[in-house]
Design a protein around this motif. Sequence first.
Motif, mmCIF file in Angstrom:
data_model
loop_
_atom_site.group_PDB
_atom_site.id
_atom_site.type_symbol
_atom_site.label_atom_id
_atom_site.label_comp_id
_atom_site.label_asym_id
_atom_site.label_seq_id
_atom_site.Cartn_x
_atom_site.Cartn_y
_atom_site.Cartn_z
ATOM 1 N N ASN A 1 0.613 -1.102 0.030
ATOM 2 C CA ASN A 1 0.007 0.124 -0.044
ATOM 3 C C ASN A 1 0.904 1.461 -0.090
ATOM 4 O O ASN A 1 1.916 1.368 0.821
ATOM 5 C CB ASN A 1 -0.856 -0.002 1.193
ATOM 6 C CG ASN A 1 -1.876 -1.077 1.336
ATOM 7 O OD1 ASN A 1 -2.454 -1.697 0.215
ATOM 8 N ND2 ASN A 1 -1.974 -1.659 2.642
ATOM 9 N N SER A 2 0.537 2.217 -0.714
ATOM 10 C CA SER A 2 1.330 3.393 -1.052
ATOM 11 C C SER A 2 0.177 4.649 -0.712
ATOM 12 O O SER A 2 -0.802 4.562 -0.898
ATOM 13 C CB SER A 2 1.780 3.739 -2.392
ATOM 14 O OG SER A 2 2.619 2.728 -2.875
ATOM 15 N N VAL A 3 1.018 5.452 0.185
ATOM 16 C CA VAL A 3 0.104 6.746 0.596
ATOM 17 C C VAL A 3 0.674 7.889 0.054
ATOM 18 O O VAL A 3 1.980 7.996 -0.271
ATOM 19 C CB VAL A 3 0.138 6.862 2.018
ATOM 20 C CG1 VAL A 3 1.697 7.057 2.945
ATOM 21 C CG2 VAL A 3 -0.653 8.100 2.545
ATOM 22 N N CYS A 4 -0.064 8.800 -0.569
ATOM 23 C CA CYS A 4 0.425 10.078 -1.358
ATOM 24 C C CYS A 4 0.036 11.155 -0.392
ATOM 25 O O CYS A 4 -1.246 11.324 -0.034
ATOM 26 C CB CYS A 4 -0.258 10.350 -2.569
ATOM 27 S SG CYS A 4 0.347 11.889 -3.389
ATOM 28 N N VAL A 5 0.734 11.766 0.407
ATOM 29 C CA VAL A 5 0.653 12.781 1.333
ATOM 30 C C VAL A 5 0.803 14.126 0.794
ATOM 31 O O VAL A 5 1.645 14.642 -0.183
ATOM 32 C CB VAL A 5 1.401 12.858 2.581
ATOM 33 C CG1 VAL A 5 1.400 11.268 3.198
ATOM 34 C CG2 VAL A 5 3.216 12.791 2.423
ATOM 35 N N SER A 6 0.327 15.201 1.556
ATOM 36 C CA SER A 6 0.270 16.646 1.362
ATOM 37 C C SER A 6 1.377 17.253 2.152
ATOM 38 O O SER A 6 1.475 16.573 3.211
ATOM 39 C CB SER A 6 -0.820 17.186 1.225
ATOM 40 O OG SER A 6 -1.998 17.041 0.426
ATOM 41 N N THR A 7 2.097 18.206 1.827
ATOM 42 C CA THR A 7 3.031 18.794 2.416
ATOM 43 C C THR A 7 2.689 20.312 2.859
ATOM 44 O O THR A 7 3.505 20.905 3.614
ATOM 45 C CB THR A 7 4.780 18.740 1.646
ATOM 46 O OG1 THR A 7 4.543 19.426 0.457
ATOM 47 C CG2 THR A 7 5.037 17.386 1.852
ATOM 48 N N GLN A 8 1.810 20.935 2.076
ATOM 49 C CA GLN A 8 1.454 22.153 2.402
ATOM 50 C C GLN A 8 -0.057 22.303 1.977
ATOM 51 O O GLN A 8 -0.584 21.326 1.648
ATOM 52 C CB GLN A 8 2.086 23.251 1.312
ATOM 53 C CG GLN A 8 3.690 23.178 1.596
ATOM 54 C CD GLN A 8 4.335 24.319 0.560
ATOM 55 O OE1 GLN A 8 3.906 24.097 -0.693
ATOM 56 N NE2 GLN A 8 5.177 25.142 0.687
ATOM 57 N N VAL A 9 -0.850 23.356 2.861
ATOM 58 C CA VAL A 9 -2.231 23.626 2.586
ATOM 59 C C VAL A 9 -1.957 24.398 1.333
ATOM 60 O O VAL A 9 -1.505 25.552 1.337
ATOM 61 C CB VAL A 9 -2.939 24.384 3.657
ATOM 62 C CG1 VAL A 9 -4.377 24.591 3.346
ATOM 63 C CG2 VAL A 9 -2.724 23.444 5.258
ATOM 64 N N GLY A 10 -2.466 23.943 0.182
ATOM 65 C CA GLY A 10 -2.342 24.727 -1.155
ATOM 66 C C GLY A 10 -1.143 24.488 -1.626
ATOM 67 O O GLY A 10 0.050 23.872 -1.232
#
Length: 357
Positions: A93-102
């Motif tokens: 399973n791979s997770v794609c994460v965000s590093t900033q809001v926008g």
Amino acid sequence: MEDLRNWMKDNDENKFRAGQIIDWLYKKSQWDFDCMTNISKPLTAKLKKNFYIEIPDLVKKYESKSKDTFKFLYRYRDGNVIETVVMKYRHGNSVCVSTQVGCRMGCKFCASTVNGMVRNLSSGEILGQVLEAQREVGERISNVVLMGSGEPLDNYDNVLKFLKMVSSEYSLNIGQRHITLSTCGIVPRIKQLADENLQITLAISLHSPDDIRRKKIMPIANKYSVPEIIDACRYYINKTGRRISFEYALARGVNDDLKCAEDLIQLLKGLLCHVNLIPVNQVRENELRKSSLSNIQDFYDKLHENGLEVTIRREMGSDIDAACGQLRRSYLESKRYRKGVENGWDLVRCRQSEKTE
């Protein structure tokens, strides 16, 4: 771990307590200090006074028809929302994460940049996405991709701390070779990252073999040229020994002809790399449209015939707006979001908490 041990020492507590708390957080998925049963009440009071555990609240969960992709819309304590995606593959399973809001990079093919950047995410807020996503799917996350909303190298310090935490033995112990960081090409940060001696995979959002085309779709090209990016990539490869992945979103009539393919071949000749061809995501605020299947295949064949390692990214989760930024944007336009604003959410700028996260 070391930060928490030092805090324990400075606050007249045994350093081994740090290991107990870390175990509750990462091994037992317990995110409430009051439920950590082997922690004394006086220490629990100190922890609650000085720290908070930033696990984002789940606003909405989407599952693709193929049941191999999950999209989560998460809300942080200040009301800001981000997206996290879990993709199920045979290899894990791979997770794609965000590093900033926008995001403030302004790439035309990305929905997360439409409304600009609100703020950086802390290392804990990024890690919280992985922990909550793992809990939601009920299975171990074995691969991490920093390819969600935001430019990771524009939030360098927090991202670096996250990389070290998520790969540590005391945390989720995800091997660095199973972590991919995607950047639009901030040259000084690429070289700085090379010097960190990490074993992650670096992915470059290239999307054009020349500056003329690249400037039309990626504003960052006005600051860092394609030759400068390639030079930084050579430095990264020489320092780490790791192969670089070049992302190339094919847009109809923009960068998908065979002349572009030939120029790309010349640009990457002799470089330890892989090219990932991506059917461009259509964002309604711009005119970019997905290449035809025949153009994508011709482009692939040209690269492959000339010795480049190349793949065409499999589209996953298109039925649930899984492409970067689309779900968040839809939510920001919704009545539920506007009601939250009326109820006092600070969704424009978040004053950083004085407590240590």
